[in-house]
Design a protein around this motif. Sequence first.
Motif, PDB file in Angstrom:
ATOM      1  N   ALA A 214      37.713  32.937  29.554  1.00  0.00           N
ATOM      2  CA  ALA A 214      38.272  31.710  30.222  1.00  0.00           C
ATOM      3  C   ALA A 214      37.504  30.610  29.967  1.00  0.00           C
ATOM      4  CB  ALA A 214      38.339  31.822  31.562  1.00  0.00           C
TER       5      ALA A 214
ATOM      6  N   THR B 167      39.284  30.541  35.354  1.00  0.00           N
ATOM      7  CA  THR B 167      39.744  31.804  35.033  1.00  0.00           C
ATOM      8  C   THR B 167      41.302  31.973  35.687  1.00  0.00           C
ATOM      9  OG1 THR B 167      37.615  32.515  35.768  1.00  0.00           O
ATOM     10  CG2 THR B 167      39.196  34.340  35.484  1.00  0.00           C
TER      11      THR B 167
ATOM     12  N   TYR C 272      43.239  30.830  32.742  1.00  0.00           N
ATOM     13  CA  TYR C 272      43.480  31.787  31.502  1.00  0.00           C
ATOM     14  C   TYR C 272      44.086  32.968  31.519  1.00  0.00           C
ATOM     15  CZ  TYR C 272      41.858  35.243  28.245  1.00  0.00           C
ATOM     16  OH  TYR C 272      41.805  36.276  27.513  1.00  0.00           O
TER      17      TYR C 272
END
Length: 547
Positions: free
Chosen positions: A282, A334, A337
């Motif tokens: 990420a 995160t 991503y």
Amino acid sequence: MAAKPRYGRRILILIGLSYVFLMLGNGLLSLTIPDEVFYVQTAKEMANRHSWMTPYLFDVPQFEKPILLYWLLRLGFILFGITSFASRFFPSLFAIAGAVTVYLLGIAGFRDEKKAFIASLVVMSSGVYIGLARTVFTDMIFSVLITMSLASFYWGYVRPARKTAGILLCFMFSACAVLAKGPLGFVIPLLAIAAFTVIKRDARFLLCRSTFWGFLLFLAIALPWYLSMTAQYGSSFTHEFFYNDHYRRLIEAEHSGNDTWYFYPFSMISCMFPWSIYVIAAFAYLVRDFRRNPQPFGLFLLCWIGAVFLVFEPAHSKLVSYIFPLFPALALVTGNYIYDASSRNSKSSQVVSLLTFFIFLLLPVAVFIVSAKHPQYLSSKIPVYGFIVALCVLSFTLLFFIVRRTRLKAAYVVAVANLLTLAVIPFVRIDLEPYLSPRDICDYLLTHYKVDNTILCSKFFVRGVYYYTGKKVAVIDVPGKPFFSPHPIPFLNSDTKVRDFLRAQTVTYCILKKSSLEDIDRAIKGEFKSTLLIVLGNEYLVKIERS
């Protein structure tokens, strides 16, 4: 208008999930040593003295941390009594609020409710977040207030009609953060916001009346307690709080083994488990995407992470909890991503998911080996075997979704895995507790013996023994360094001091770790009679009498 009810339902789902991850079962384990009992004992002594302003420990004022946590602990005592659950209630409640704040900030930043939901799920199910939500520390409360401060600013930044409210809330939450842990509650948001507005060439955003009134609001909330303590205690307060507990940690390593350049980068990855591999991917994705198509929210998250890292990396005293304020930003990165990579079925998502699968496949093996080598920590092996089977099932469920290229569902499986860990905790606590808390051995001592004199303790146990017995205590640590923040109790760091202490009491009860017991045996040299009364976990209860 149709979207609002969905947000409301999602928030209720997040609150329910957060309760399971972050609060359910918080009273099962007794308060642990050395830190939980430190904070709770301080709040108890404040309550006993009817003091809402001055923290006390060992019957004297102590200024290692500001006042907010102690206020919350006292409110917890009023609501639930002086219990483990009451002590952990507000850290857990703030953690739940933090997960919801991440969701709301994700909506404002990504303009995508699903990304925001995944980011909130990531933060609430990460190892470090669960751990700090379930312990009595200042760090969760401080981190959530930092998150709320930065979220308020960004909300006001992207919604001009809400600019004044956003700036005022930003200052208000920052002021509360200063009351939770100190000046860094102002410094971290300031650095992040300043970097963001300067890079965006939009520093004029803060040049307005709202900033002026917000700063006055900040001063009105943050300053009174500090001014009151300075007026009452002068240099005793300022030296302990500002020099010893802030500046000294910059120049001296309280935990020397952590004083490396790679400690925080490694911690950022490992403490986000089970999302560790996702975090690496990420962050790389964020940097690459920012170079190709810079987005304001991506820049804001980078400034947030960078500000926390810049503040703490140069300091010689390093703990994972110090950089905890950047983990909500890391969860947002995160979540972004996971959703983007899963939607595009990218190769990186495939690799990340497979690596996570192999890690999960190794976990049942690791659990089996550890449980076989250390059965003393387990009250029963049956739930552990169930845990191993469930981990295997989850691992292959994860693989199934990876093969089917439904990687968003695979991410949900990763989150569920940590619920298994929480489910097994009640089955290991019976035998694990003596290694984390001296409550049982203190109860045994007070039940079976009359304690009139000072109890001699190993350094690691002393706060807990004082909390659970209410008796005077002294520390044996030969040879050892005093506490980083001083305590007004006898500190015996030589054989001579140990013998002199024992000579002053007819009978001395000791709660020791094994190395301290060996120090005692060497120091008494036949001059005293030593009797081992009981061993619980790594705690040795010893009775020493003058010959």
